[in-house]
Motif scaffolding. Structure first.
Motif, mmCIF file in Angstrom:
data_model
loop_
_atom_site.group_PDB
_atom_site.id
_atom_site.type_symbol
_atom_site.label_atom_id
_atom_site.label_comp_id
_atom_site.label_asym_id
_atom_site.label_seq_id
_atom_site.Cartn_x
_atom_site.Cartn_y
_atom_site.Cartn_z
ATOM 1 N N TRP A 179 0.816 -1.205 0.000
ATOM 2 C CA TRP A 179 0.000 0.000 0.000
ATOM 3 C C TRP A 179 0.843 1.246 0.000
ATOM 4 C CZ3 TRP A 179 -4.390 -0.333 -1.872
ATOM 5 C CH2 TRP A 179 -5.226 -1.434 -1.624
ATOM 6 N N GLN A 180 1.960 1.192 0.755
ATOM 7 C CA GLN A 180 2.811 2.368 0.811
ATOM 8 C C GLN A 180 3.452 2.640 -0.549
ATOM 9 O OE1 GLN A 180 5.239 1.146 4.147
ATOM 10 N NE2 GLN A 180 4.553 2.919 5.309
ATOM 11 N N VAL A 181 3.883 1.557 -1.171
ATOM 12 C CA VAL A 181 4.478 1.723 -2.499
ATOM 13 C C VAL A 181 3.461 2.364 -3.429
ATOM 14 C CG1 VAL A 181 5.273 0.503 -4.535
ATOM 15 C CG2 VAL A 181 6.140 -0.130 -2.300
ATOM 16 N N LEU A 182 2.252 1.853 -3.339
ATOM 17 C CA LEU A 182 1.192 2.373 -4.179
ATOM 18 C C LEU A 182 0.995 3.856 -3.928
ATOM 19 C CD1 LEU A 182 -0.629 0.951 -6.197
ATOM 20 C CD2 LEU A 182 -2.407 0.892 -4.482
ATOM 21 N N ARG A 183 0.860 4.174 -2.675
ATOM 22 C CA ARG A 183 0.508 5.536 -2.313
ATOM 23 C C ARG A 183 1.642 6.519 -2.590
ATOM 24 N NH1 ARG A 183 -0.463 7.885 2.734
ATOM 25 N NH2 ARG A 183 0.643 6.168 3.716
ATOM 26 N N LYS A 184 2.855 6.101 -2.258
ATOM 27 C CA LYS A 184 3.930 7.082 -2.317
ATOM 28 C C LYS A 184 4.726 7.044 -3.605
ATOM 29 C CE LYS A 184 3.939 8.354 2.211
ATOM 30 N NZ LYS A 184 4.684 8.579 3.439
ATOM 31 N N VAL A 185 4.663 5.952 -4.323
ATOM 32 C CA VAL A 185 5.471 5.884 -5.540
ATOM 33 C C VAL A 185 4.590 5.886 -6.784
ATOM 34 C CG1 VAL A 185 7.183 4.567 -6.802
ATOM 35 C CG2 VAL A 185 7.249 4.624 -4.311
ATOM 36 N N VAL A 186 3.689 4.903 -6.855
ATOM 37 C CA VAL A 186 2.943 4.725 -8.099
ATOM 38 C C VAL A 186 2.006 5.884 -8.373
ATOM 39 C CG1 VAL A 186 1.362 3.212 -9.323
ATOM 40 C CG2 VAL A 186 3.100 2.237 -7.829
ATOM 41 N N ILE A 187 1.186 6.213 -7.372
ATOM 42 C CA ILE A 187 0.175 7.240 -7.628
ATOM 43 C C ILE A 187 0.765 8.604 -7.980
ATOM 44 C CG2 ILE A 187 -1.731 8.521 -6.600
ATOM 45 C CD1 ILE A 187 -2.778 6.055 -5.434
ATOM 46 N N PRO A 188 1.774 9.064 -7.253
ATOM 47 C CA PRO A 188 2.350 10.356 -7.674
ATOM 48 C C PRO A 188 2.879 10.311 -9.099
ATOM 49 C CG PRO A 188 3.086 9.795 -5.475
ATOM 50 C CD PRO A 188 2.342 8.613 -5.976
ATOM 51 N N LEU A 189 3.491 9.173 -9.496
ATOM 52 C CA LEU A 189 4.005 9.093 -10.856
ATOM 53 C C LEU A 189 2.876 9.045 -11.878
ATOM 54 C CD1 LEU A 189 6.994 6.627 -10.462
ATOM 55 C CD2 LEU A 189 7.060 9.055 -10.991
ATOM 56 N N ALA A 190 1.752 8.512 -11.448
ATOM 57 C CA ALA A 190 0.633 8.404 -12.387
ATOM 58 C C ALA A 190 -0.227 9.650 -12.397
ATOM 59 C CB ALA A 190 -0.225 7.196 -12.023
ATOM 60 N N LYS A 191 0.140 10.621 -11.565
ATOM 61 C CA LYS A 191 -0.746 11.783 -11.393
ATOM 62 C C LYS A 191 -1.179 12.462 -12.685
ATOM 63 C CE LYS A 191 -1.200 15.648 -8.240
ATOM 64 N NZ LYS A 191 -0.770 16.747 -9.052
ATOM 65 N N PRO A 192 -0.291 12.703 -13.655
ATOM 66 C CA PRO A 192 -0.791 13.325 -14.902
ATOM 67 C C PRO A 192 -1.903 12.519 -15.542
ATOM 68 C CG PRO A 192 1.605 13.193 -14.914
ATOM 69 C CD PRO A 192 1.159 12.428 -13.726
ATOM 70 N N GLY A 193 -1.791 11.195 -15.476
ATOM 71 C CA GLY A 193 -2.829 10.358 -16.052
ATOM 72 C C GLY A 193 -4.116 10.460 -15.281
ATOM 73 N N ILE A 194 -4.006 10.510 -13.950
ATOM 74 C CA ILE A 194 -5.200 10.612 -13.119
ATOM 75 C C ILE A 194 -5.936 11.911 -13.436
ATOM 76 C CG2 ILE A 194 -6.080 10.799 -10.775
ATOM 77 C CD1 ILE A 194 -3.834 9.080 -9.839
#
Lengths: 323, 342, 276
Positions: free
Chosen positions: A231-246
């Motif tokens: 969950w931490q990886v998801l929250r702190k790494v993946v989601i910020p990197l995916a932010k433009p897509g979101i």
């Protein structure tokens, strides 16, 4: 630029500095021209064929409605007044009416719910697609978009069949024994949300996929190496990197779904107006084109403000921290 | 990349190839699913003309397009009140159908209509009535009253569909109350609004598709037109068309020629063509509505002529055409409708 | 202490790309997307006229679909317009995205972003009416009938934002080091773009193109008002038939379109495979 640097070794420092500055200026001008040159087609096409109609809309919203549809060329702010005030049938005094704001509010809420649902379902799907082996990814793209090469109306009728009182879902649930009486699924807000989510899923998944696909998974590995859990990886790494897509996905889902009207009409039963129905009505039976234009412009203004806020905040960030 | 370029090129070639002008054309703009292909084929063969048909779903859409500037249509098929609007705004060509060869076949009662006295512009296409259809398997009692829509019996509650047309709704409510139509009286309007508001929770949907929901059983009552009801009855024999004793509306769709039609002569030929009884029968056979031409009964099946949707039963009130109301009445109706659906 | 906990962490993190549950959601999502499609296909074989109830089996609707020239013509128009609109709008959107993303803010950048997204924000019916009036004005001013180009232009306009957003999402935060390396190796900007940026950008461009196609193929409101004689696209044909009742003929046509698209995709996949 390279020449200028090379020549540094040959002449005096001052000349060299002057030449480098001049070269930089040339490059900057060329970059500026290239910039405007590349964005020009988009601006031109939308400028002429998108903005000009918009101007017509603005003009029309300040005119009087003609009896049989169309407009009379008299200036009038009646259309805007009508949004918040209505004439009492009896004494013809104006009093504040919640009718139109209520319709707006309902559509915006529905659009919000749709966007959130699309995000919750779309993000895992896009992530899954982006993590498939490279050969498979384009195939998955086609798989996701193929259903949308059929017509919206037919797909919606298919949803009817699934959601009806005697439809597949109800029959299935009764057969399994979960329920004894059919659930009312069709002609509810739930059906509308479902239908909208269905229509707009690719608009969320595709931008998310585009952003996630380039993600460097070594960063994820680094996260795990640092003892972070999933969950931490998801929250702190993946989601910020995916932010433009979101963000892109949310914009592409939220904005069009505010104005959606076929899906709410068919799946919702048509007993409550959405913004799209309301505006379409003005160009139809209600024969009030100026009000239709005004309502559309009010909607546009609201969306524009939200969008401006987003661009300002990310634009500033980009300006600050870039190399 | 190259693949896309060739695709684009071939698409462009095909698009512009289609624009190559053929000898003798006719461009018809009609309601969706309303023109018999056999009729078109017959016309094409008789006169050597190539016909295109494009579709619209409301008078207002068609009117908006024509008003903005005719994009090339010759013939449109407006409903009665729209014909009047178009004549008044000078959008139509005065083709004088009353001087054409086949005019003698037009039923005399459709010659002097409120929207085109003496038929100087228009030719009848089809006409019908608007009331509602009931599935008698669900409710077997008397259906010839608007109480079915506004004060329904137990069995029909939550199984009613209304048309998303504020005029049909208001007309029905006003007739139910026994008040005049195109009503500007505040008391009457308030009463009508109250009737609608009270009935709304008992309705299931407000949409145009009536055949589907009736046949599948999703609704048991639906406001709608006589021809659509006949098509529904074909699939579910228990469906019956109501003739409310409080009165009901008739409408007529007519063929008119636009003022700057590119193929004026062919358009006039078409107007004359459809006044022939045999051709009129083809029109009726497709959408299942009566046409305005005498003698077409010979070419239509008996079950169509005698169908309860086509032949209005004895004792039922005469249907009335309802012209468009003045602007202030329109606005009041609009206000009521919006408040009903907000 | 580190030696004790490390092995277990490594094992669990071995499949880094896998997030538990995501795969399930993805598969459910696909199932959700295809359920109505399956229903649609099944109903194209319906023995009765209804699109709501299934009884019996019949190929009648496929026969009708093959004979219904108007419907076929409408499908053909939709395809042409969608293809042109997709290609042009994606090209334009790519240029625009490259220039408005990943750069220091330049004057007019925010404005450009707003303009590019403008078609997204205006309700379709209003765009439709206004575009109708606008084109009518142009036609009277120029005195020339423009034909199907009108429809294509209108589609291009509203497809641009849909193509733009995925490309931009791809581009934002994309690593510049590869392009900088190309510049260091004396590659001219255009070469760097074509050989480095564009391939990196390709998934975004494909995603954008697909969105644009879908949006154009399904458009009803704008097409209805802007299309001229002989230019009725498929959604308009279908919608305007609701009032008079639709039949499973449309299901049959949609199934045929689906099959054709699957064949096309498979073909292009095999072709690209063999070329590689």
């Amino acid at each position: 630029m390279a020449d200028a640097v090379q020549s540094l070794g040959r002449s005096t420092d001052l000349d060299a500095v002057a030449r480098v500055t001049a070269a930089k200026a040339r490059v900057a001008r060329r970059a500026l021209r290239a910039r405007w040159g590349l964005v020009a087609p988009a601006l031109l096409v939308i400028g002429i064929f998108g903005i000009a109609p918009l101007l017509i809309t603005i003009v029309y919203s300040f005119l009087e409605a003609a009896t049989y549809g169309g407009v009379i060329w008299n200036f009038s702010t009646e259309a805007y007044v009508q949004f918040l005030f209505e004439e009492d049938i009896f004494d013809e005094t104006l009093h504040f009416s919640w009718a139109y704001p209520q319709i707006f509010g309902r559509s915006i809420l529905l659009a919000l719910v749709t966007t959130i649902f699309c995000l919750l379902v779309g993000f895992p799907t896009a992530y899954f697609m982006a993590t498939r082996p490279p050969g498979q990814r384009t195939l998955w793209l086609f798989l996701i978009t193929l259903p949308f090469w059929t017509n919206l109306l037919i797909r919606t009728y298919a949803m009817f069949i699934i959601l009806r009182d005697e439809g597949l879902v109800n029959n299935g649930l009764i057969w399994v024994g979960f329920i004894s009486e059919p659930l009312r699924l069709l002609h509810t807000d739930f059906a509308v949300a479902l239908g909208l989510m269905y229509s707009f899923l690719p608009f969320m998944v595709l931008p998310l996929y585009a952003a996630l696909e380039k993600m460097d998974f070594r960063l994820v590995e680094a996260g795990y190496d640092l003892y972070a859990d999933r969950w931490q990886v998801l929250r702190k790494v993946v989601i910020p990197l995916a932010k433009p897509g979101i963000v892109a996905g949310c914009i592409l889902v939220f904005i069009p779904s505010i104005g959606a009207y076929v899906t709410p009409l068919l799946l919702g039963g048509g007993k409550e107006l959405m913004i799209g129905n309301l505006i379409a009505l003005q160009f139809g039976n209600a024969r009030n084109w100026p009000f239709g234009c005004a309502a559309a412009l009010i909607l546009l203004a609201m969306v524009l403000v939200a969008l401006l806020y987003y661009v300002r905040s990310t634009g500033a960030k980009q300006g600050l921290g870039h190399g | 990349m190259r693949f896309f370029k060739t695709l684009l090129a071939s698409a462009a070639v095909l698009a512009f190839a289609g624009a190559a002008q053929a000898e003798g054309e006719l461009h018809i703009y009609n309601w969706g699913n309303y023109t018999n292909p056999d009729l078109v084929k017959k016309f094409e063969e008789k006169y050597g003309v190539e016909v295109t048909i494009d579709d619209y779903d409301t008078n207002e859409t068609m009117l908006a397009k024509v008003r903005a500037g005719n994009p090339g249509y010759d013939i449109v098929v407006p409903t009665d009140y729209t014909v009047k609007i178009m004549i008044d705004e000078g959008l139509l060509a005065e083709t004088r159908p009353d001087e054409m060869a086949n005019f003698k076949n037009v039923d005399p009662k459709w010659v002097n209509v409120y929207f085109d006295e003496g038929r100087k512009y228009s030719v009848p296409w089809q006409w019908g009535t608007t009331t509602f259809a009931v599935d008698t398997a669900v409710y077997g009692g008397d259906i010839d009253t608007y109480a079915i829509l506004f004060d329904p019996p137990e069995e029909l509650v939550d199984k009613i569909n209304m048309q998303p047309d504020m005029y049909e709704a208001m007309n029905a409510a006003l007739r139910y109350l026994g008040k005049p139509l195109c009503n500007n009286n505040p008391d009457d309007l308030k009463a009508a609004y109250a009737v609608l508001k009270e009935a709304k929770p008992k309705w299931r949907t407000i949409e145009y598709g009536m055949i589907q929901p009736l046949v599948s059983g999703d609704v048991a009552v639906s406001q709608g037109w006589n021809g659509a009801t006949m098509r529904a009855r074909e699939q579910k024999p228990t469906i019956k068309y109501a003739y409310p004793k409080e009165g009901f509306s008739a409408w007529m769709d007519n063929v008119v020629v636009l003022k700057d039609a590119p193929n004026m002569d062919n358009a006039k030929l078409f107007q004359d063509f459809i006044m022939d009884p045999e051709n009129a029968a083809l029109i009726s056979d497709f959408a299942k509505y009566a046409n305005g031409i005498q003698g077409s009964e010979e070419y239509l099946p008996a079950e169509f002529i005698e169908a309860p949707e086509i032949t209005i039963p004895e004792g039922a009130p005469t249907p009335v055409f309802v012209p468009l109301c003045p602007k202030d009445v329109q606005d009041k109706y609009s206000q009521i409708w919006t408040n009903l659906l907000k | 202490m580190a030696e004790v906990s490390l092995p277990t962490r490594r094992k669990r993190g071995r499949d880094l790309k896998k997030q538990g549950g995501f795969g399930t959601v993805a598969l459910l999502c696909v199932a959700f997307l295809y359920a109505p499609i399956v229903v649609l296909i099944v109903f194209s074989f319906n023995g009765i006229k209804s699109t709501a109830q299934m009884e019996g089996f019949s190929l009648e609707w496929y026969g009708n679909a093959f004979e219904n020239e108007d419907m076929q013509h409408a499908a053909w128009i939709s395809l042409q317009v969608a293809l042109v609109a997709t290609v042009v709008s994606t090209a334009i959107a790519t240029c625009a995205a490259v220039v408005t993303t990943r750069t220091r803010p330049w004057r007019g950048m925010t404005g450009s972003y707003m303009v590019i997204n403008m078609p997204l924000m205006v309700p379709e019916i209003v765009t439709a009416i206004a575009t109708l009036i606008f084109f009518a004005l142009i036609t009277t001013a120029l005195g020339v009938q423009v034909g199907i180009a009108k429809l294509m232009l209108a589609h291009i306009v509203f497809c641009i934002p849909f193509a733009y957003m995925p490309i931009r999402a791809r581009l934002e935060d994309m690593d510049k080091t590869l392009e900088q390396a190309a510049a260091d190796l004396y590659a001219k900007p255009w070469q760097a773009f074509r050989r480095v940026t564009l391939p990196l950008l390709m998934p975004g461009i494909i995603a954008g193109a697909m969105l644009a196609f879908v949006v154009s193929f399904d458009d009803f409101t704008i097409s209805q008002l802007v299309a001229g004689p002989g230019e009725t696209p498929l959604p308009v044909y279908i919608y305007t038939s609701i009032r008079r009742g639709i039949t499973p003929e449309i299901n049959a046509l949609s199934t045929l379109i689906l099959v054709a698209s699957i064949l096309l995709v498979t073909l292009s996949f095999l072709v690209s495979r063999s070329r590689r």
